[in-house]
Design an enzyme around this catalytic site. Structure first.
Site, PDB file in Angstrom:
ATOM      1  N   SER A  35       0.816  -1.211   0.000  1.00 44.59           N
ATOM      2  CA  SER A  35       0.000   0.000   0.000  1.00 44.59           C
ATOM      3  C   SER A  35       0.851   1.263   0.000  1.00 44.59           C
ATOM      4  O   SER A  35       1.987   1.264   0.485  1.00 44.59           O
ATOM      5  CB  SER A  35      -0.905   0.001   1.241  1.00 44.59           C
ATOM      6  N   GLN A  79       1.644   4.305   1.852  1.00 41.63           N
ATOM      7  CA  GLN A  79       1.522   4.394   3.303  1.00 41.63           C
ATOM      8  C   GLN A  79       2.536   5.370   3.869  1.00 41.63           C
ATOM      9  O   GLN A  79       3.453   5.826   3.185  1.00 41.63           O
ATOM     10  CB  GLN A  79       1.755   3.015   3.923  1.00 41.63           C
ATOM     11  N   HIS A 112       4.310   6.204   8.096  1.00 44.83           N
ATOM     12  CA  HIS A 112       4.348   5.802   9.494  1.00 44.83           C
ATOM     13  C   HIS A 112       4.339   7.045  10.374  1.00 44.83           C
ATOM     14  O   HIS A 112       5.087   7.991  10.115  1.00 44.83           O
ATOM     15  CB  HIS A 112       5.582   4.962   9.778  1.00 44.83           C
ATOM     16  N   LYS A 131       7.793   4.713  13.737  1.00 42.22           N
ATOM     17  CA  LYS A 131       8.336   3.621  12.944  1.00 42.22           C
ATOM     18  C   LYS A 131       9.201   4.131  11.792  1.00 42.22           C
ATOM     19  O   LYS A 131       8.929   3.834  10.625  1.00 42.22           O
ATOM     20  CB  LYS A 131       7.190   2.752  12.409  1.00 42.22           C
ATOM     21  N   GLU A 179      12.148   3.751   9.284  1.00 40.61           N
ATOM     22  CA  GLU A 179      12.637   2.460   8.813  1.00 40.61           C
ATOM     23  C   GLU A 179      13.676   2.628   7.705  1.00 40.61           C
ATOM     24  O   GLU A 179      13.822   3.710   7.117  1.00 40.61           O
ATOM     25  CB  GLU A 179      11.478   1.596   8.315  1.00 40.61           C
ATOM     26  N   HIS A 218       5.375   6.239   0.989  1.00 43.02           N
ATOM     27  CA  HIS A 218       6.182   5.250   0.279  1.00 43.02           C
ATOM     28  C   HIS A 218       5.343   4.007   0.008  1.00 43.02           C
ATOM     29  O   HIS A 218       4.288   3.800   0.608  1.00 43.02           O
ATOM     30  CB  HIS A 218       7.434   4.874   1.084  1.00 43.02           C
ATOM     31  N   ARG A 260      -2.531   3.861   5.878  1.00 42.10           N
ATOM     32  CA  ARG A 260      -2.634   3.526   4.454  1.00 42.10           C
ATOM     33  C   ARG A 260      -3.679   4.396   3.757  1.00 42.10           C
ATOM     34  O   ARG A 260      -4.640   4.820   4.381  1.00 42.10           O
ATOM     35  CB  ARG A 260      -3.033   2.058   4.280  1.00 42.10           C
ATOM     36  N   LYS A 274      -6.874  -3.232   2.474  1.00 46.83           N
ATOM     37  CA  LYS A 274      -6.940  -3.081   3.925  1.00 46.83           C
ATOM     38  C   LYS A 274      -7.562  -1.743   4.312  1.00 46.83           C
ATOM     39  O   LYS A 274      -7.859  -0.892   3.475  1.00 46.83           O
ATOM     40  CB  LYS A 274      -5.529  -3.194   4.529  1.00 46.83           C
TER      41      LYS A 274
END
Length: 424
Positions: free
Chosen positions: A111, A113, A115, A138, A140, A278, A297, A303
């Site tokens: 997706s 999305q 964070h 989050k 990453e 991203h 998302r 989802k």
């Protein structure tokens, strides 16, 4: 601690890790995640099942366990033996690993999305704990194991001008007034105005009715298919056709035109800060992050989506992201150090007959063997390791790795700059 679970603070601990079977994962043995998981836990692989993520850490959504003691989680063992984290980590993050290490096998796009940062994560967790599972941020980093493609961050203002001029379907999907603003932006008026225009365009695009998106996508796909007969489509146009087949009538297909399409070679990396849009598209990678599973998302997914939150939280920075090459530590190891406190990652590729030493650090590490076999030693333990082996190294443990074949491994640990600065 030895691999059978007996405690020894300078020894390595073999882990039995978790797998996630998300629909975007590769199927059966085509998935590196499946092969690593099978070797790690001895579980039989379902050749019709999707294997997306191999998790190594203490997060409740995919915990690791001490190998040989199935009912003892790594988190529980750490809480019983907090000295294995080192004083710096305990003082800063408490009795838990601050990072989560994963391997991803991406068969189709994840997706679009972002964070949340810590403040927003705390708010969302309190508001919807069933959706936002924890209160942590989050940030990453992804390191490519194979050729790897992603959408990451917004395209530059110059590229946005081109998109709005050459993709009329986007202008038709949002108000013409909003889209036209960008074409007349005063370039001397700074980035704030351009950011506001991008925010307006993206928010309106993500918020329009599904029927409008369906019509715009139908027009776009038909036009690209016609034009492909007389010209070579750009890689972004080819991507749009591919994404639309994966996610028909999804606004994320149009939104992809506003994001950077990044292609990585093995060993290349990306870091993604909080509130940055991203989507991973295809390929396999190592991923490390702060210990969280919070995802907001808004497209390319069946989802739960939260368009309002996503559009309000994004930074709307524009331009290509930095591709990380890592810093050589020695002839076999490159270190990838993102601007985040919780983690760093070392990539180690050993030639046949070679050996290397990972010095003891004031924080813990998690090692995963991606390919090959060899031996890992500390002052009090020695383990034969091969593909799929995952090991926890306590704070202070010096680890020597040697191999009679070629061997590739990754080490995740707390950002060593944070560890060493805390000691001065």
């Amino acid at each position: 601690m030895e691999s059978n679970g007996r405690k020894h603070e300078t020894g390595l601990v073999k882990l039995k890790c978790s797998v996630q079977n998300y629909d975007w994962g590769r199927i059966g043995y085509d998935s590196r995640v499946a092969r690593l998981f099978e070797r790690n836990c001895g579980c039989q692989i379902d050749e019709k099942k999707h294997y997306a993520e191999f998790w190594m850490g203490t997060h409740v959504s995919g915990p690791s366990f001490i190998q040989g003691i199935d009912d003892l989680s790594l988190k529980s063992w750490i809480q019983q033996n907090p000295k294995v984290l080192g004083d710096v980590v305990v003082d800063k993050w408490g009795h838990d690993l601050p990072f989560l290490l994963k391997v991803l096998s991406v068969g189709r796009s994840l997706s679009i999305q972002a964070h949340p940062d810590k403040e927003l994560a705390g708010f969302l967790h309190k508001l919807q704990p069933n959706v936002y599972k924890d209160a942590n941020h989050k940030p990453e980093m992804a390191l490519a194991l194979t050729e790897f493609e992603a959408l990451c961050g917004f395209i530059s203002s110059e590229e946005l001008d081109v998109v709005l001029e050459t993709v009329p379907e986007i202008k038709e999907a949002v108000s013409n007034a909003s889209a036209d603003q960008n074409l007349t932006v005063d370039k001397h008026n700074g980035e704030v105005k351009e950011e506001g225009v991008l925010r307006s365009i993206f928010t309106q695009l993500m918020s329009v009715d599904r029927e409008v998106i369906s019509k715009a996508l139908s027009q776009l796909i038909n036009r690209l298919n016609r034009e492909s007969e007389t010209r070579q489509l750009t890689s972004k146009e080819q991507l749009v056709l591919k994404l639309e087949k994966q996610y028909p009538n999804d606004v994320g297909v149009l939104a992809a035109l506003l994001l950077n399409h990044v292609k990585l070679e093995p060993g290349d990396g990306l870091y993604i800060a909080a509130n940055e849009p991203h989507a991973y598209l295809i390929g396999e990678c190592i991923e490390c992050m702060a210990a969280s599973d919070n995802v907001v998302r808004a497209g390319l997914t069946p989802k739960y989506i939260d368009v309002k939150t996503l559009c309000s939280m994004l930074t709307y920075k524009q331009g290509l992201p930095e591709v990380l090459k890592g810093t050589p530590i020695n002839q076999y190891v490159r270190r990838y150090t993102p601007p985040f406190e919780e983690f760093e990652v070392d990539r180690c590729v050993l030639d046949q007959g070679a050996s290397v030493v990972f010095p003891g650090l004031p924080g813990p590490s998690v090692f995963v063997i991606i390919s090959g076999e060899g031996t890992m030693q500390t002052s009090s333990s020695e383990d034969r390791v091969s593909e799929g082996a995952t090991l926890f190294a306590p704070a202070g443990a010096e680890v020597r790795v040697s191999t009679d074949s070629e061997l590739q491994l990754y080490r995740a640990g707390v950002n060593s700059k944070v560890l060493l600065n805390s000691l001065t």
